[in-house]
Design a protein around this motif. Structure first.
Motif, PDB file in Angstrom:
ATOM      1  N   HIS A  33      40.197  38.519  56.045  1.00  0.00           N
ATOM      2  CA  HIS A  33      41.507  38.100  55.542  1.00  0.00           C
ATOM      3  C   HIS A  33      41.746  38.608  54.125  1.00  0.00           C
ATOM      4  N   ARG A  67      33.110  28.828  45.348  1.00  0.00           N
ATOM      5  CA  ARG A  67      31.785  28.900  45.950  1.00  0.00           C
ATOM      6  C   ARG A  67      30.908  29.987  45.323  1.00  0.00           C
ATOM      7  N   CYS A  68      31.496  30.790  44.453  1.00  0.00           N
ATOM      8  CA  CYS A  68      30.675  31.859  43.873  1.00  0.00           C
ATOM      9  C   CYS A  68      30.759  31.939  42.355  1.00  0.00           C
ATOM     10  N   ALA A 121      39.932  29.712  44.283  1.00  0.00           N
ATOM     11  CA  ALA A 121      39.478  30.445  45.476  1.00  0.00           C
ATOM     12  C   ALA A 121      38.010  30.828  45.349  1.00  0.00           C
ATOM     13  N   GLY A 159      29.491  34.676  38.037  1.00  0.00           N
ATOM     14  CA  GLY A 159      29.423  34.849  39.485  1.00  0.00           C
ATOM     15  C   GLY A 159      29.813  36.251  39.926  1.00  0.00           C
ATOM     16  N   GLY A 160      30.323  37.046  39.002  1.00  0.00           N
ATOM     17  CA  GLY A 160      30.727  38.409  39.369  1.00  0.00           C
ATOM     18  C   GLY A 160      31.921  38.427  40.298  1.00  0.00           C
ATOM     19  N   ILE A 173      27.167  27.068  39.514  1.00  0.00           N
ATOM     20  CA  ILE A 173      28.258  27.468  40.416  1.00  0.00           C
ATOM     21  C   ILE A 173      29.161  26.251  40.623  1.00  0.00           C
ATOM     22  N   GLN A 197      31.052  25.063  42.885  1.00  0.00           N
ATOM     23  CA  GLN A 197      30.933  24.278  44.116  1.00  0.00           C
ATOM     24  C   GLN A 197      29.765  23.292  44.009  1.00  0.00           C
ATOM     25  N   ASN A 198      28.663  23.734  43.422  1.00  0.00           N
ATOM     26  CA  ASN A 198      27.504  22.854  43.283  1.00  0.00           C
ATOM     27  C   ASN A 198      27.805  21.700  42.332  1.00  0.00           C
ATOM     28  N   TYR A 200      34.425  42.106  41.575  1.00  0.00           N
ATOM     29  CA  TYR A 200      35.579  42.071  42.475  1.00  0.00           C
ATOM     30  C   TYR A 200      36.700  43.016  42.027  1.00  0.00           C
ATOM     31  N   TYR A 221      40.301  34.075  51.496  1.00  0.00           N
ATOM     32  CA  TYR A 221      39.461  34.888  50.610  1.00  0.00           C
ATOM     33  C   TYR A 221      38.185  35.382  51.269  1.00  0.00           C
ATOM     34  N   TYR A 222      38.077  35.179  52.580  1.00  0.00           N
ATOM     35  CA  TYR A 222      36.930  35.702  53.322  1.00  0.00           C
ATOM     36  C   TYR A 222      37.347  36.977  54.055  1.00  0.00           C
ATOM     37  N   PRO A 223      36.384  37.892  54.210  1.00  0.00           N
ATOM     38  CA  PRO A 223      36.700  39.043  55.052  1.00  0.00           C
ATOM     39  C   PRO A 223      36.896  38.584  56.490  1.00  0.00           C
ATOM     40  N   LEU A 275      40.515  28.294  51.609  1.00  0.00           N
ATOM     41  CA  LEU A 275      39.577  29.351  51.226  1.00  0.00           C
ATOM     42  C   LEU A 275      39.518  30.481  52.254  1.00  0.00           C
ATOM     43  N   ASP A 276      40.044  30.232  53.444  1.00  0.00           N
ATOM     44  CA  ASP A 276      39.985  31.271  54.484  1.00  0.00           C
ATOM     45  C   ASP A 276      40.639  32.572  54.023  1.00  0.00           C
TER      46      ASP A 276
END
Lengths: 376, 486
Positions: B342, B155-156, B152, B90-91, B132, B134-135, B42, B338-340, B335-336
């Motif tokens: 946005h 999930r990854c 944020a 998670g990179g 991860i 989230q899991n 990232y 952090y999604y493309p 979390l929105d």
């Protein structure tokens, strides 16, 4: 707005926010086999005009489960971009050898529906009744038992029926492998056979076929025969009156939303209604369900091309059940897709997972005809 | 034949044969497609390199160990061949901490993803580092517990990644950062020795070795397992949003809430620019001023009491009470952001500087950075929110955005680095510290010595003792690039 492949991958190639859901990512734990990895590789192809070594194999590992798109806030259609990449690989003769072998198996060896020899067959539909399209190209392992279940139910309820014969099956597998022209030709042939069946309704036991009829055929310009309604088996079963409740069902029962019903067709309620009729208050949801349901790895031709990953996906799905209930109890997993049921049952058998897998139609026929296996 | 060629010809096949013995044929890859996907995380710079078709540094091998013992074997092997090893979770890091900038071995730890033990008596969970978050969180929630770690990247990113980079989540103001949540660690030292730190709440038996490895960014070893605190899911969680005329009053409200020890789970204060641009775009809340979201959780009665007192503080400082709904809306859509599309992305140039300071300095740090960064070019926007609060100060999540980065990759990176440098220098001069939870990685490595002064020598000495060959994540955390591949 329709996004181009380039726009799709450009917007999502660095975003790892769907990693916890990505089926191949979870199965492989390899970055190139996550949604983000696929996007990076497609982006590379778009810019450089070719895939790096190992890229084509990676693109064919995707299960097309659709979880990346379903969990993305902005619904990036990455699975479509992956399909476009596969089509390019086919067109440019760069398909990995194992994919070509799988394609040949599906399109040549067993690519047509067959009559089930052991059951009566009725031909005089004349605009009434149903034609069953059980799906599944490997009859002895998957389609035949489900076709038999459907026929037994039709017999029981007095529904005029016949089984679709001589039509191509698994058009979706051919399309998922990127052989678009062949898939469209098969679709046209299939539609002709449906029209000639004389039925009022076509009932399919395969969720991937159902999605293909409903969504892909129109997109390919293949017109569905007029006057024939395409139903998923869950919808048809839900319409049957008097499905008998199994009040003494033994063990713990789960319903699994397969990839196509969960995310493509978004058909969530009909199978649940059938489950509730058959097992009232005696079945439960998996921790992730409906649109977010964990994939069992049966879609996207991955189980043909990368069976190792498809097996791991199924094992992960089973572990979602044992996580909640432990492995001491008898576990049953019901799904409404023939390929899903077949794949999951195979994995349960080969890995020794303590799970019995049912197709919804098999569960219904077992209940209606009191065949056993449900009650203690 | 040059010496390098000789080494490549003879040593590389020998190394790969030994590696295969250790992790099996499916435990590593040197395929170009795999190496490419691990060359980008990232961090903005590799994204530009990739976008501009530049040649990028890639790992030579991606290795996926299944156990701490395999990790140990790989580290011993790497030491023998003096090869760099870069751990990867998670990179999702933004500072380039997981990039194999010097090539060598990229160690993806996601196969270490087992949940080892749930201790419902002590309220702890032990899990392997590659899980991860989230899991892990979903597994805990299904049993009525939570780690209360909601970053944020939930999930990854992996548990080990958070520990290695001192991650934090949106409820950190009450539940702490990852370093407050960890009880003990299992670590493979660079020489391949497996150690476990003391599994007790606190001790007085010398320095805390757990905290030595937290935030070490894979430079001192590989974290393979951790025992973490967990919490019962609270009876209630209440939200409220407020709007202040300016940042000053918002900051003061936050300070008073914290110093009153009201124990909020979240205080999130957006500066007027971010309120206008980001809050509106992502949440659809169109207001002007400094927008604050406040949350309390726990048993209902104390939560109601604390929220009432916090309301009094906010309204007493001129904050407009927007009610519960906008606060809850933020929680549901946190979390929105952090999604493309946005999340910030190319063609923008952007960076998250992430600064922390005591209450007496935080406002001046904000303005010092804003003025310095925006002075670099009129095309630069500086935005910030204040999202992790302590009894004596808070963290500022400050970012710069250039809408169109120069097309030439080198020019783009030069501009990017210039903005960073002036921003960091302004923050340090005003009494801030870089940074609070994104880690150092490659990006901030050059500033470590300046930030720490002579104290950095202590860190360097520890590094030298633990990793004399310098194989572990070279170039990160301010340590030198030492080990190089064949």
């Amino acid at each position: 707005m329709v996004r181009t492949t380039a726009e799709t991958v450009r917007e999502c190639r660095f975003c790892p926010m769907c990693r916890d859901t990505c089926t191949t990512g979870e199965a492989s734990t390899l970055e190139s086999l996550t949604a983000r990895g696929f996007a990076i590789l497609i982006d590379y192809w778009q810019r450089q005009g070719f895939f790096p070594p190992g890229g084509a194999e990676a693109i064919y590992a995707c299960t097309q489960c659709g979880l990346c798109e379903a969990t993305c806030v902005t619904r990036h259609p990455l699975p479509d971009a992956i399909l476009t990449a596969r089509q390019w690989l086919v067109t440019n003769n760069r398909v990995p050898a194992e994919v070509r072998r799988a394609y040949e198996t599906v399109s040549d060896a067993a690519g047509r529906t067959k009559r089930s020899a052991s059951l009566p067959h009725k031909d005089d539909l004349a605009g009434r009744g149903v034609v069953f399209d059980p799906g599944g190209w490997e009859d002895e392992a998957g389609a035949a038992p489900t076709a038999a279940s459907l026929q037994r139910l039709a017999e029981h309820y007095g529904v005029p029926y016949r089984v679709l014969e001589g039509a191509p099956v698994c058009v979706h597998l051919v399309a998922d492998m990127g052989y678009q022209d062949r898939a469209v030709a098969m679709a046209r042939e299939h539609v002709r056979a449906v029209a000639e069946s004389g039925a009022r309704q076509l009932v399919t036991a395969c969720s991937q076929c159902y999605d293909t009829f409903k969504r892909r055929y129109p997109a390919w310009g293949v017109a569905w025969p007029e006057g024939v309604e395409a139903l998923h088996v869950a919808e048809w079963l839900n319409g049957l009156a008097g499905l008998p409740a199994q009040s003494t069902a033994a063990g713990v029962w789960y319903y699994h939303d397969d990839d196509s019903l969960a995310r493509r067709s978004k058909l969530h309620d009909a199978p649940r209604a059938v489950m509730e009729k058959l097992l009232p208050g005696h079945w439960q949801e998996l921790p992730r369900c409906r649109e977010r349901a964990v994939s069992g790895g049966a879609a996207g031709a991955t189980w043909l091309v990368r069976p190792d990953l498809a097996t791991k996906a199924a094992v992960r799905l089973f572990s979602c059940m044992t996580d909640v209930t432990g492995s001491e109890q008898e576990l049953h997993l019901v799904t409404a897709c023939i390929l899903s049921a077949r794949h999951l049952a195979n994995v349960a058998r080969t890995t020794g997972a303590p799970v019995r897998v049912w197709h919804l139609a098999e569960l219904a026929v077992a209940a209606v005809l009191k065949l056993g296996g449900i009650s203690a | 034949m040059s010496e390098n060629n000789t080494m490549r010809t003879y040593l590389q096949p020998m190394f790969e044969a030994e590696l295969e013995q250790l992790v099996g044929p499916d435990g590593f890859s040197s395929l170009e497609a795999d190496r490419l996907c691990y060359a980008v995380d990232y961090y903005w710079v590799p994204r530009v390199w990739l976008d501009r078709k530049m040649d990028m540094p890639k790992p030579h091998w991606v290795v996926m160990p299944r156990s701490a013992e395999e990790v140990a074997g790989v580290l011993k092997l790497a030491n023998r061949y003096k090869l760099p090893v870069t751990p990867w979770g998670g990179g999702s890091g933004s500072q380039g901490g997981a990039l194999a900038a010097n090539g060598g071995i990229l160690m993806d730890l996601k196969r270490l993803n087992a949940i080892v033990r749930l201790d419902e008596q002590s309220l702890t969970v032990t899990a392997q580092a590659g899980i991860i978050q989230q899991n892990l969180e979903e597994w805990l929630q299904a049993r009525g517990y939570s780690m209360m770690h909601f970053p944020a990247s939930i999930r990854c990113a992996t548990l080990g990644g958070y520990l290695a980079h001192r991650g934090t989540g949106v409820l950190s103001t009450k539940y702490g950062k990852i370093e407050d949540m960890v009880l003990s660690l299992e670590v493979v030292k660079p020489d391949g020795q497996l150690i476990r730190t003391a599994p007790v709440p606190r001790h007085a038996a010398g320095p805390d070795l757990t905290q030595l490895f937290v935030g070490s960014e894979g430079t001192l070893g590989v974290i393979t397992q951790a025992t973490m605190k967990i919490h019962r899911i609270p009876e209630c969680r209440q939200f409220r949003a407020f709007l202040f005329d300016d940042l000053k009053h918002g900051l003061e409200a936050g300070r008073r809430i914290m110093t009153a020890r009201l124990d909020p789970a979240t205080i999130r204060l957006y500066d007027p620019v971010e309120t206008k641009k980001v809050v509106k775009r992502v949440l659809g809340i169109e207001v002007e001023g400094a927008y604050m979201v406040l949350a309390f959780d726990g048993y209902e009665e104390p939560v109601r009491f604390a929220m009432r007192r916090a309301q009094e503080i906010c309204t007493g400082l001129g904050g407009k009470d927007l009610g519960e709904e906008p606060g809850r809306h933020w929680w549901d859509h946190q979390l929105d952001f952090y999604y493309p599309p946005h999340i910030m992305d190319l063609p923008q140039a952007f960076g998250t500087m992430d600064t922390v300071a005591t209450f007496d300095r935080i406002e001046q740090v904000y303005y010092a950075m804003k003025n310095a960064v925006e002075a670099v070019s009129p095309d630069i926007t500086f935005i910030a929110h204040f999202s992790h609060w302590y009894d004596w100060g808070c963290m500022m999540y400050d970012r710069f955005i250039v809408n169109e980065a120069p097309q030439d990759a080198h020019e783009a990176v030069r501009l990017y680095n210039r903005i960073w440098t002036v921003g960091i220098k302004a923050a340090l001069a005003a009494g801030g510290m870089i940074n609070e939870h994104h880690g150092i990685g490659l990006k901030l490595a050059p500033f470590m010595a300046e930030q720490y002064g002579p104290a950095f020598g202590v860190l360097s000495a520890i590094k030298q003792v633990l990793d004399p060959n310098g194989i572990m994540n070279p170039g990160k955390l301010g340590f030198p690039f030492t080990a190089t591949p064949f």
